[in-house]
Scaffold this active site. Sequence first.
Site, PDB file in Angstrom:
ATOM      1  N   LYS A  91      10.969  14.308   5.064  1.00 29.66           N
ATOM      2  CA  LYS A  91      10.285  15.147   4.082  1.00 29.66           C
ATOM      3  C   LYS A  91       8.765  15.081   4.290  1.00 29.66           C
ATOM      4  O   LYS A  91       8.297  15.536   5.312  1.00 29.66           O
ATOM      5  CB  LYS A  91      10.721  14.743   2.675  1.00 29.66           C
ATOM      6  CG  LYS A  91      12.239  14.499   2.531  1.00 29.66           C
ATOM      7  CD  LYS A  91      13.082  15.744   2.749  1.00 29.66           C
ATOM      8  CE  LYS A  91      14.565  15.451   2.943  1.00 29.66           C
ATOM      9  NZ  LYS A  91      15.198  14.598   1.941  1.00 29.66           N
TER      10      LYS A  91
ATOM     11  N   ARG B  74      17.394  -0.250  21.764  1.00 28.41           N
ATOM     12  CA  ARG B  74      17.914  -0.360  20.396  1.00 28.41           C
ATOM     13  C   ARG B  74      17.254  -1.508  19.652  1.00 28.41           C
ATOM     14  O   ARG B  74      17.014  -1.422  18.457  1.00 28.41           O
ATOM     15  CB  ARG B  74      19.447  -0.528  20.401  1.00 28.41           C
ATOM     16  CG  ARG B  74      20.032  -0.845  19.022  1.00 28.41           C
ATOM     17  CD  ARG B  74      21.537  -0.611  18.895  1.00 28.41           C
ATOM     18  NE  ARG B  74      22.281  -0.931  20.088  1.00 28.41           N
ATOM     19  CZ  ARG B  74      22.549  -2.174  20.524  1.00 28.41           C
ATOM     20  NH1 ARG B  74      22.151  -3.224  19.833  1.00 28.41           N
ATOM     21  NH2 ARG B  74      23.214  -2.356  21.640  1.00 28.41           N
TER      22      ARG B  74
ATOM     23  N   TYR C  10      18.885  11.844  -5.252  1.00 26.59           N
ATOM     24  CA  TYR C  10      19.335  12.633  -4.112  1.00 26.59           C
ATOM     25  C   TYR C  10      20.863  12.567  -4.031  1.00 26.59           C
ATOM     26  O   TYR C  10      21.443  11.477  -4.073  1.00 26.59           O
ATOM     27  CB  TYR C  10      18.688  12.062  -2.849  1.00 26.59           C
ATOM     28  CG  TYR C  10      19.082  12.800  -1.606  1.00 26.59           C
ATOM     29  CD1 TYR C  10      18.640  14.094  -1.385  1.00 26.59           C
ATOM     30  CD2 TYR C  10      19.906  12.213  -0.659  1.00 26.59           C
ATOM     31  CE1 TYR C  10      19.017  14.778  -0.241  1.00 26.59           C
ATOM     32  CE2 TYR C  10      20.283  12.892   0.480  1.00 26.59           C
ATOM     33  CZ  TYR C  10      19.832  14.173   0.681  1.00 26.59           C
ATOM     34  OH  TYR C  10      20.201  14.850   1.804  1.00 26.59           O
TER      35      TYR C  10
ATOM     36  N   ASP D  43      13.013   4.783  -4.144  1.00 26.49           N
ATOM     37  CA  ASP D  43      12.983   5.846  -3.140  1.00 26.49           C
ATOM     38  C   ASP D  43      11.685   6.612  -3.379  1.00 26.49           C
ATOM     39  O   ASP D  43      11.541   7.322  -4.376  1.00 26.49           O
ATOM     40  CB  ASP D  43      14.216   6.749  -3.310  1.00 26.49           C
ATOM     41  CG  ASP D  43      14.280   7.850  -2.252  1.00 26.49           C
ATOM     42  OD1 ASP D  43      13.221   8.275  -1.764  1.00 26.49           O
ATOM     43  OD2 ASP D  43      15.400   8.304  -1.941  1.00 26.49           O
TER      44      ASP D  43
HETATM   45  C1  LIG Z   1      16.419  13.865   1.827  1.00 25.24           C
HETATM   46  C2  LIG Z   1      16.408  12.690   0.949  1.00 25.24           C
HETATM   47  C3  LIG Z   1      17.139  11.534   1.265  1.00 25.24           C
HETATM   48  C4  LIG Z   1      18.036  11.459   2.491  1.00 25.24           C
HETATM   49  O1  LIG Z   1      17.301  11.456   3.668  1.00 25.24           O
HETATM   50  P1  LIG Z   1      17.818  12.105   5.069  1.00 25.24           P
HETATM   51  O2  LIG Z   1      16.621  11.958   5.950  1.00 25.24           O
HETATM   52  O3  LIG Z   1      18.212  13.519   4.799  1.00 25.24           O
HETATM   53  O4  LIG Z   1      18.982  11.275   5.499  1.00 25.24           O
HETATM   54  C5  LIG Z   1      17.039  10.454   0.415  1.00 25.24           C
HETATM   55  N1  LIG Z   1      16.280  10.498  -0.698  1.00 25.24           N
HETATM   56  C6  LIG Z   1      15.574  11.588  -1.041  1.00 25.24           C
HETATM   57  C7  LIG Z   1      14.757  11.583  -2.288  1.00 25.24           C
HETATM   58  C8  LIG Z   1      15.625  12.720  -0.239  1.00 25.24           C
HETATM   59  O5  LIG Z   1      14.938  13.814  -0.608  1.00 25.24           O
END
Ligand SMILES: *Cc1c(COP(=O)(O)O)cnc(C)c1O
Length: 383
Positions: free
Chosen positions: A203, A52, A105, A178
Amino acid sequence: MTTAARAFASLAVHAGQEFDPTTGAVIPPVHFSTTYAQDGIGGLRQGYEYGRSANPTRTALQTQLAAIEGGAHAFSFASGLAAEDTLLRAVLSPGDEVLLGNDVYGGTYRLLARVLGPWGVRLRVVDMSDAEAVRTAVAERAPRMLWVETPSNPLLRITDIAGLSAIGREAGALVVVDNTFATPALQQPLLLGADVVVHSTTKYLGGHSDVVGGALVMNDDALAERVGFLQFAVGAVSGPLDAWLTTRGIKTLDVRMQRHSENAVRIAEYLAGHERVARVHYPGLATHPGHEIAARQMSAFGGIVSVALESGEAARRFAESTRLFQLAESLGGVESLVNYPDAMTHASVRGTDAAVPEEVVRLSVGIEDSADLLADIEQALRA
Ligand SMILES: *Cc1c(COP(=O)(O)O)cnc(C)c1O
Protein backbone atom coordinates in the site's frame (compact mmCIF):
# COMPACT_ATOMS: atom_id res chain seq x y z
CA MET A 1 25.07 12.84 13.30
CA THR A 2 24.05 9.30 14.21
CA THR A 3 21.26 7.56 12.35
CA ALA A 4 19.10 7.49 15.48
CA ALA A 5 19.29 11.27 15.85
CA ARG A 6 17.84 11.94 12.40
CA ALA A 7 14.24 12.94 11.76
CA PHE A 8 11.74 10.77 9.93
CA ALA A 9 12.07 12.24 6.43
CA SER A 10 15.87 11.90 6.53
CA LEU A 11 15.73 8.32 7.82
CA ALA A 12 13.28 7.38 5.06
CA VAL A 13 15.77 8.57 2.43
CA HIS A 14 19.03 7.39 4.00
CA ALA A 15 18.62 4.47 6.42
CA GLY A 16 20.18 1.35 4.88
CA GLN A 17 21.05 3.32 1.75
CA GLU A 18 24.82 3.87 2.04
CA PHE A 19 26.47 4.23 -1.38
CA ASP A 20 28.09 1.16 -2.95
CA PRO A 21 31.65 0.94 -1.53
CA THR A 22 33.23 -0.48 -4.70
CA THR A 23 31.83 1.94 -7.30
CA GLY A 24 30.48 4.86 -5.28
CA ALA A 25 27.03 4.33 -6.87
CA VAL A 26 24.71 6.51 -4.80
CA ILE A 27 21.88 4.04 -5.22
CA PRO A 28 22.89 0.64 -3.82
CA PRO A 29 22.66 -2.07 -6.50
CA VAL A 30 19.90 -4.70 -6.61
CA HIS A 31 21.52 -8.00 -5.63
CA PHE A 32 19.95 -10.82 -7.63
CA SER A 33 22.51 -13.50 -6.74
CA THR A 34 20.94 -16.44 -4.93
CA THR A 35 24.25 -17.66 -3.52
CA TYR A 36 27.52 -16.21 -2.21
CA ALA A 37 31.14 -17.32 -2.67
CA GLN A 38 32.75 -18.49 0.56
CA ASP A 39 36.36 -17.77 1.60
CA GLY A 40 36.98 -21.40 2.57
CA ILE A 41 34.20 -23.62 3.94
CA GLY A 42 31.93 -21.51 6.15
CA GLY A 43 33.90 -18.33 5.39
CA LEU A 44 30.93 -16.05 4.72
CA ARG A 45 31.33 -12.41 3.82
CA GLN A 46 29.10 -10.36 6.14
CA GLY A 47 26.95 -13.42 6.81
CA TYR A 48 25.63 -13.81 3.26
CA GLU A 49 25.23 -17.45 2.26
CA TYR A 50 21.97 -18.11 0.36
CA GLY A 51 19.17 -15.82 -0.86
CA ARG A 52 16.42 -17.12 1.42
CA SER A 53 18.47 -16.61 4.58
CA ALA A 54 19.71 -13.13 3.65
CA ASN A 55 20.10 -10.83 0.66
CA PRO A 56 21.79 -7.40 0.75
CA THR A 57 18.87 -5.63 -0.99
CA ARG A 58 16.46 -7.10 1.56
CA THR A 59 18.84 -6.15 4.38
CA ALA A 60 18.79 -2.56 3.09
CA LEU A 61 14.97 -2.51 3.11
CA GLN A 62 14.82 -4.07 6.57
CA THR A 63 17.24 -1.47 7.93
CA GLN A 64 15.10 1.28 6.41
CA LEU A 65 11.88 -0.25 7.85
CA ALA A 66 13.32 -0.54 11.36
CA ALA A 67 14.52 3.07 11.23
CA ILE A 68 11.24 4.59 10.05
CA GLU A 69 9.16 2.70 12.64
CA GLY A 70 11.65 3.39 15.43
CA GLY A 71 12.15 -0.35 16.02
CA ALA A 72 15.21 -2.49 16.67
CA HIS A 73 14.35 -5.29 14.21
CA ALA A 74 12.49 -5.42 10.89
CA PHE A 75 11.69 -8.30 8.56
CA SER A 76 10.31 -8.02 5.04
CA PHE A 77 8.08 -10.58 3.36
CA ALA A 78 6.53 -11.48 0.02
CA SER A 79 3.17 -9.99 1.12
CA GLY A 80 1.43 -8.44 4.09
CA LEU A 81 -0.36 -11.70 4.77
CA ALA A 82 2.92 -13.64 4.64
CA ALA A 83 4.25 -11.24 7.30
CA GLU A 84 1.11 -11.74 9.41
CA ASP A 85 1.27 -15.53 9.08
CA THR A 86 4.91 -15.57 10.16
CA LEU A 87 4.17 -13.43 13.22
CA LEU A 88 1.15 -15.51 14.23
CA ARG A 89 3.11 -18.75 13.94
CA ALA A 90 6.06 -17.28 15.83
CA VAL A 91 3.86 -16.33 18.79
CA LEU A 92 0.84 -18.65 18.98
CA SER A 93 0.41 -22.27 20.01
CA PRO A 94 -2.75 -24.37 19.69
CA GLY A 95 -5.28 -23.17 22.27
CA ASP A 96 -4.00 -19.58 22.30
CA GLU A 97 -6.50 -16.87 21.55
CA VAL A 98 -6.27 -13.71 19.46
CA LEU A 99 -8.50 -10.77 20.31
CA LEU A 100 -9.07 -9.07 16.96
CA GLY A 101 -10.54 -5.70 16.08
CA ASN A 102 -14.00 -5.95 14.49
CA ASP A 103 -13.01 -3.76 11.56
CA VAL A 104 -9.88 -5.24 10.02
CA TYR A 105 -8.57 -6.17 6.62
CA GLY A 106 -10.73 -9.09 5.44
CA GLY A 107 -7.69 -11.23 4.67
CA THR A 108 -6.45 -10.92 8.26
CA TYR A 109 -9.76 -12.23 9.55
CA ARG A 110 -9.72 -15.03 6.95
CA LEU A 111 -6.14 -16.04 7.85
CA LEU A 112 -7.04 -16.33 11.53
CA ALA A 113 -10.48 -17.89 11.12
CA ARG A 114 -9.90 -20.27 8.24
CA VAL A 115 -6.18 -21.07 8.17
CA LEU A 116 -5.01 -20.86 11.79
CA GLY A 117 -8.41 -21.78 13.27
CA PRO A 118 -8.16 -25.41 12.09
CA TRP A 119 -4.66 -25.51 13.70
CA GLY A 120 -6.21 -24.72 17.08
CA VAL A 121 -5.84 -20.93 17.29
CA ARG A 122 -8.90 -19.29 18.80
CA LEU A 123 -10.37 -16.01 17.72
CA ARG A 124 -12.56 -13.43 19.43
CA VAL A 125 -13.68 -10.18 17.84
CA VAL A 126 -14.20 -6.90 19.69
CA ASP A 127 -14.53 -3.20 18.89
CA MET A 128 -10.94 -2.15 19.70
CA SER A 129 -11.86 1.55 19.61
CA ASP A 130 -14.04 0.90 22.71
CA ALA A 131 -11.53 0.61 25.59
CA GLU A 132 -14.21 -0.60 28.03
CA ALA A 133 -15.23 -3.41 25.68
CA VAL A 134 -11.58 -4.45 25.32
CA ARG A 135 -11.02 -4.42 29.10
CA THR A 136 -14.14 -6.55 29.62
CA ALA A 137 -13.10 -9.03 26.93
CA VAL A 138 -9.58 -9.33 28.36
CA ALA A 139 -10.92 -9.80 31.90
CA GLU A 140 -13.23 -12.60 30.74
CA ARG A 141 -10.33 -14.59 29.33
CA ALA A 142 -6.77 -13.39 28.76
CA PRO A 143 -5.82 -13.53 25.08
CA ARG A 144 -2.25 -14.19 23.90
CA MET A 145 -2.46 -11.35 21.41
CA LEU A 146 -4.40 -8.12 20.77
CA TRP A 147 -4.53 -7.18 17.08
CA VAL A 148 -5.70 -3.77 15.95
CA GLU A 149 -5.82 -1.59 12.86
CA THR A 150 -6.00 2.13 13.52
CA PRO A 151 -7.34 3.84 11.50
CA SER A 152 -9.29 0.68 10.74
CA ASN A 153 -10.31 -0.73 7.39
CA PRO A 154 -12.67 0.48 6.02
CA LEU A 155 -14.56 2.41 8.74
CA LEU A 156 -11.56 4.43 9.95
CA ARG A 157 -12.22 3.71 13.62
CA ILE A 158 -9.50 5.04 15.88
CA THR A 159 -7.96 3.11 18.76
CA ASP A 160 -5.82 4.75 21.44
CA ILE A 161 -2.59 2.77 20.91
CA ALA A 162 -1.02 3.83 24.22
CA GLY A 163 -4.19 2.85 26.09
CA LEU A 164 -4.48 -0.50 24.33
CA SER A 165 -0.79 -1.19 24.93
CA ALA A 166 -1.30 -0.64 28.67
CA ILE A 167 -4.22 -3.12 28.68
CA GLY A 168 -2.10 -5.64 26.76
CA ARG A 169 0.90 -5.25 29.04
CA GLU A 170 -1.23 -5.80 32.13
CA ALA A 171 -2.82 -8.93 30.62
CA GLY A 172 0.49 -10.31 29.36
CA ALA A 173 -0.79 -10.14 25.77
CA LEU A 174 1.28 -9.10 22.78
CA VAL A 175 -0.07 -5.89 21.19
CA VAL A 176 0.10 -5.88 17.41
CA VAL A 177 -0.74 -2.80 15.35
CA ASP A 178 -1.32 -3.05 11.62
CA ASN A 179 0.06 0.37 10.62
CA THR A 180 -0.70 0.04 6.91
CA PHE A 181 -3.23 2.91 6.80
CA ALA A 182 -1.37 5.52 8.83
CA THR A 183 2.22 4.54 7.95
CA PRO A 184 5.10 5.61 10.22
CA ALA A 185 5.07 9.00 8.50
CA LEU A 186 1.93 9.78 10.51
CA GLN A 187 1.98 7.37 13.46
CA GLN A 188 4.64 5.22 15.16
CA PRO A 189 2.97 2.52 17.28
CA LEU A 190 6.16 1.14 18.87
CA LEU A 191 6.87 4.56 20.38
CA LEU A 192 3.32 4.52 21.79
CA GLY A 193 3.93 1.17 23.53
CA ALA A 194 2.86 -1.46 20.98
CA ASP A 195 4.96 -4.64 20.70
CA VAL A 196 4.84 -5.30 16.97
CA VAL A 197 4.01 -3.27 13.87
CA VAL A 198 2.63 -5.06 10.81
CA HIS A 199 2.58 -3.63 7.29
CA SER A 200 1.22 -4.44 3.94
CA THR A 201 4.01 -2.55 2.15
CA THR A 202 1.90 -3.13 -0.98
CA LYS A 203 0.00 0.00 0.00
CA TYR A 204 1.57 3.33 1.03
CA LEU A 205 5.12 2.18 1.71
CA GLY A 206 5.56 0.87 -1.85
CA GLY A 207 3.24 3.68 -2.81
CA HIS A 208 2.95 3.12 -6.58
CA SER A 209 0.70 0.04 -6.86
CA ASP A 210 3.51 -1.93 -8.47
CA VAL A 211 4.89 -4.23 -5.78
CA VAL A 212 3.32 -6.63 -3.26
CA GLY A 213 5.08 -6.95 0.09
CA GLY A 214 4.78 -7.04 3.86
CA ALA A 215 6.80 -6.25 6.95
CA LEU A 216 7.10 -6.80 10.70
CA VAL A 217 8.91 -4.40 13.03
CA MET A 218 9.58 -4.98 16.74
CA ASN A 219 11.95 -4.23 19.60
CA ASP A 220 12.01 -7.49 21.56
CA ASP A 221 15.16 -9.50 20.79
CA ALA A 222 13.72 -12.92 21.68
CA LEU A 223 10.63 -12.38 19.53
CA ALA A 224 12.81 -11.10 16.68
CA GLU A 225 14.88 -14.27 16.86
CA ARG A 226 11.75 -16.43 16.52
CA VAL A 227 10.42 -14.31 13.65
CA GLY A 228 13.80 -14.37 11.91
CA PHE A 229 13.97 -18.14 12.25
CA LEU A 230 10.50 -18.56 10.69
CA GLN A 231 11.27 -16.07 7.92
CA PHE A 232 14.22 -18.33 7.05
CA ALA A 233 12.59 -21.70 7.80
CA VAL A 234 9.28 -21.01 6.02
CA GLY A 235 10.75 -18.71 3.41
CA ALA A 236 8.08 -16.15 2.52
CA VAL A 237 10.79 -13.55 1.92
CA SER A 238 10.58 -10.57 -0.42
CA GLY A 239 12.52 -10.98 -3.64
CA PRO A 240 15.36 -8.56 -4.47
CA LEU A 241 13.51 -6.43 -7.02
CA ASP A 242 10.41 -6.24 -4.80
CA ALA A 243 12.59 -5.17 -1.87
CA TRP A 244 14.30 -2.54 -4.00
CA LEU A 245 11.03 -1.08 -5.33
CA THR A 246 9.70 -0.88 -1.77
CA THR A 247 12.84 0.90 -0.64
CA ARG A 248 12.45 3.40 -3.46
CA GLY A 249 8.82 3.99 -2.49
CA ILE A 250 9.66 4.61 1.16
CA LYS A 251 12.06 7.42 0.23
CA THR A 252 9.11 9.61 -0.82
CA LEU A 253 6.67 8.38 1.85
CA ASP A 254 6.81 11.55 3.92
CA VAL A 255 5.86 13.93 1.10
CA ARG A 256 3.29 11.54 -0.32
CA MET A 257 1.50 11.12 3.01
CA GLN A 258 1.30 14.88 3.43
CA ARG A 259 -0.34 15.27 0.01
CA HIS A 260 -2.63 12.25 0.48
CA SER A 261 -3.78 13.73 3.79
CA GLU A 262 -4.35 17.25 2.40
CA ASN A 263 -6.43 15.91 -0.47
CA ALA A 264 -8.38 13.56 1.81
CA VAL A 265 -9.30 16.37 4.23
CA ARG A 266 -10.72 18.41 1.33
CA ILE A 267 -12.72 15.48 0.02
CA ALA A 268 -14.02 14.48 3.47
CA GLU A 269 -15.19 18.04 4.11
CA TYR A 270 -16.87 18.25 0.73
CA LEU A 271 -18.65 14.91 1.21
CA ALA A 272 -19.74 15.85 4.75
CA GLY A 273 -21.68 18.79 3.29
CA HIS A 274 -23.30 16.85 0.44
CA GLU A 275 -27.04 16.04 0.47
CA ARG A 276 -26.58 12.54 -1.04
CA VAL A 277 -24.15 11.51 1.68
CA ALA A 278 -25.45 9.81 4.84
CA ARG A 279 -22.15 9.71 6.70
CA VAL A 280 -18.44 10.35 6.20
CA HIS A 281 -15.87 8.25 8.03
CA TYR A 282 -12.66 10.27 8.29
CA PRO A 283 -10.69 10.84 11.50
CA GLY A 284 -9.75 14.34 10.38
CA LEU A 285 -13.34 15.54 10.76
CA ALA A 286 -14.13 17.05 14.16
CA THR A 287 -17.39 15.04 14.18
CA HIS A 288 -15.51 11.71 13.98
CA PRO A 289 -15.75 9.90 17.35
CA GLY A 290 -12.00 9.17 17.33
CA HIS A 291 -10.92 12.65 16.20
CA GLU A 292 -9.31 13.71 19.47
CA ILE A 293 -7.26 10.53 19.84
CA ALA A 294 -6.27 10.66 16.18
CA ALA A 295 -5.17 14.28 16.55
CA ARG A 296 -3.00 13.20 19.49
CA GLN A 297 -1.39 10.07 18.05
CA MET A 298 -1.19 10.96 14.35
CA SER A 299 0.59 13.90 12.70
CA ALA A 300 -2.03 13.99 9.89
CA PHE A 301 -5.16 11.95 9.19
CA GLY A 302 -4.15 9.90 6.15
CA GLY A 303 -5.52 9.32 2.68
CA ILE A 304 -8.45 6.95 3.19
CA VAL A 305 -12.00 8.30 3.32
CA SER A 306 -15.04 6.05 3.60
CA VAL A 307 -18.47 7.33 2.82
CA ALA A 308 -21.92 5.88 3.49
CA LEU A 309 -24.50 6.78 0.85
CA GLU A 310 -28.29 6.42 1.11
CA SER A 311 -28.38 2.74 0.15
CA GLY A 312 -26.31 -0.18 -1.07
CA GLU A 313 -27.62 0.54 -4.55
CA ALA A 314 -26.47 4.18 -4.40
CA ALA A 315 -23.06 3.08 -3.11
CA ARG A 316 -22.61 0.63 -5.97
CA ARG A 317 -23.70 3.24 -8.53
CA PHE A 318 -21.27 5.81 -7.13
CA ALA A 319 -18.38 3.31 -7.15
CA GLU A 320 -19.09 2.52 -10.80
CA SER A 321 -19.46 6.16 -11.85
CA THR A 322 -16.16 7.77 -10.90
CA ARG A 323 -13.60 8.26 -13.66
CA LEU A 324 -10.41 9.63 -12.12
CA PHE A 325 -10.97 7.37 -9.09
CA GLN A 326 -10.49 3.93 -10.68
CA LEU A 327 -12.62 1.05 -9.44
CA ALA A 328 -10.10 -1.37 -7.96
CA GLU A 329 -9.10 -3.19 -4.81
CA SER A 330 -6.08 -2.07 -2.82
CA LEU A 331 -5.10 1.43 -1.72
CA GLY A 332 -2.15 3.66 -0.94
CA GLY A 333 -0.86 4.31 -4.46
CA VAL A 334 -0.30 7.75 -5.97
CA GLU A 335 -3.45 7.25 -8.09
CA SER A 336 -6.92 7.53 -6.56
CA LEU A 337 -8.99 4.36 -6.26
CA VAL A 338 -12.56 3.59 -5.27
CA ASN A 339 -13.56 0.29 -3.68
CA TYR A 340 -16.90 -1.26 -2.74
CA PRO A 341 -15.86 -3.27 0.36
CA ASP A 342 -18.97 -5.44 0.75
CA ALA A 343 -18.39 -7.17 -2.61
CA MET A 344 -14.66 -6.50 -3.13
CA THR A 345 -12.02 -6.29 -0.37
CA HIS A 346 -14.33 -7.46 2.43
CA ALA A 347 -16.36 -10.13 0.60
CA SER A 348 -14.65 -12.76 2.79
CA VAL A 349 -16.17 -11.27 5.98
CA ARG A 350 -19.75 -10.92 4.69
CA GLY A 351 -22.19 -12.20 7.29
CA THR A 352 -19.52 -12.27 10.06
CA ASP A 353 -18.82 -9.94 13.03
CA ALA A 354 -16.41 -8.07 10.77
CA ALA A 355 -18.87 -7.42 7.89
CA VAL A 356 -18.97 -3.94 6.29
CA PRO A 357 -22.29 -2.10 5.78
CA GLU A 358 -23.48 -2.28 2.18
CA GLU A 359 -23.90 1.50 1.90
CA VAL A 360 -20.17 2.09 2.38
CA VAL A 361 -17.70 3.03 -0.34
CA ARG A 362 -13.98 3.39 0.43
CA LEU A 363 -11.86 5.99 -1.33
CA SER A 364 -8.09 5.79 -1.49
CA VAL A 365 -7.35 9.42 -2.20
CA GLY A 366 -4.29 9.81 -4.42
CA ILE A 367 -1.88 12.69 -4.91
CA GLU A 368 -3.57 14.15 -8.00
CA ASP A 369 -4.87 17.73 -8.06
CA SER A 370 -7.61 18.02 -5.43
CA ALA A 371 -9.91 20.10 -7.67
CA ASP A 372 -9.91 17.32 -10.29
CA LEU A 373 -10.69 14.74 -7.60
CA LEU A 374 -13.56 16.83 -6.21
CA ALA A 375 -15.02 17.34 -9.69
CA ASP A 376 -14.94 13.58 -10.27
CA ILE A 377 -16.72 12.87 -6.98
CA GLU A 378 -19.33 15.50 -7.72
CA GLN A 379 -20.21 14.03 -11.13
CA ALA A 380 -20.33 10.51 -9.66
CA LEU A 381 -22.68 11.59 -6.87
CA ARG A 382 -25.00 13.10 -9.46
CA ALA A 383 -24.99 9.86 -11.50
C1 LIG B 1 -3.70 -5.12 2.09
C2 LIG B 1 -3.69 -5.21 3.55
C3 LIG B 1 -3.17 -6.34 4.22
C4 LIG B 1 -2.67 -7.56 3.46
O1 LIG B 1 -1.51 -7.29 2.76
P1 LIG B 1 -1.10 -8.00 1.35
O2 LIG B 1 0.15 -7.27 0.97
O3 LIG B 1 -2.24 -7.80 0.40
O4 LIG B 1 -0.88 -9.44 1.66
C5 LIG B 1 -3.14 -6.32 5.59
N1 LIG B 1 -3.61 -5.27 6.30
C6 LIG B 1 -4.12 -4.17 5.70
C7 LIG B 1 -4.62 -3.04 6.53
C8 LIG B 1 -4.18 -4.12 4.32
O5 LIG B 1 -4.72 -3.03 3.73
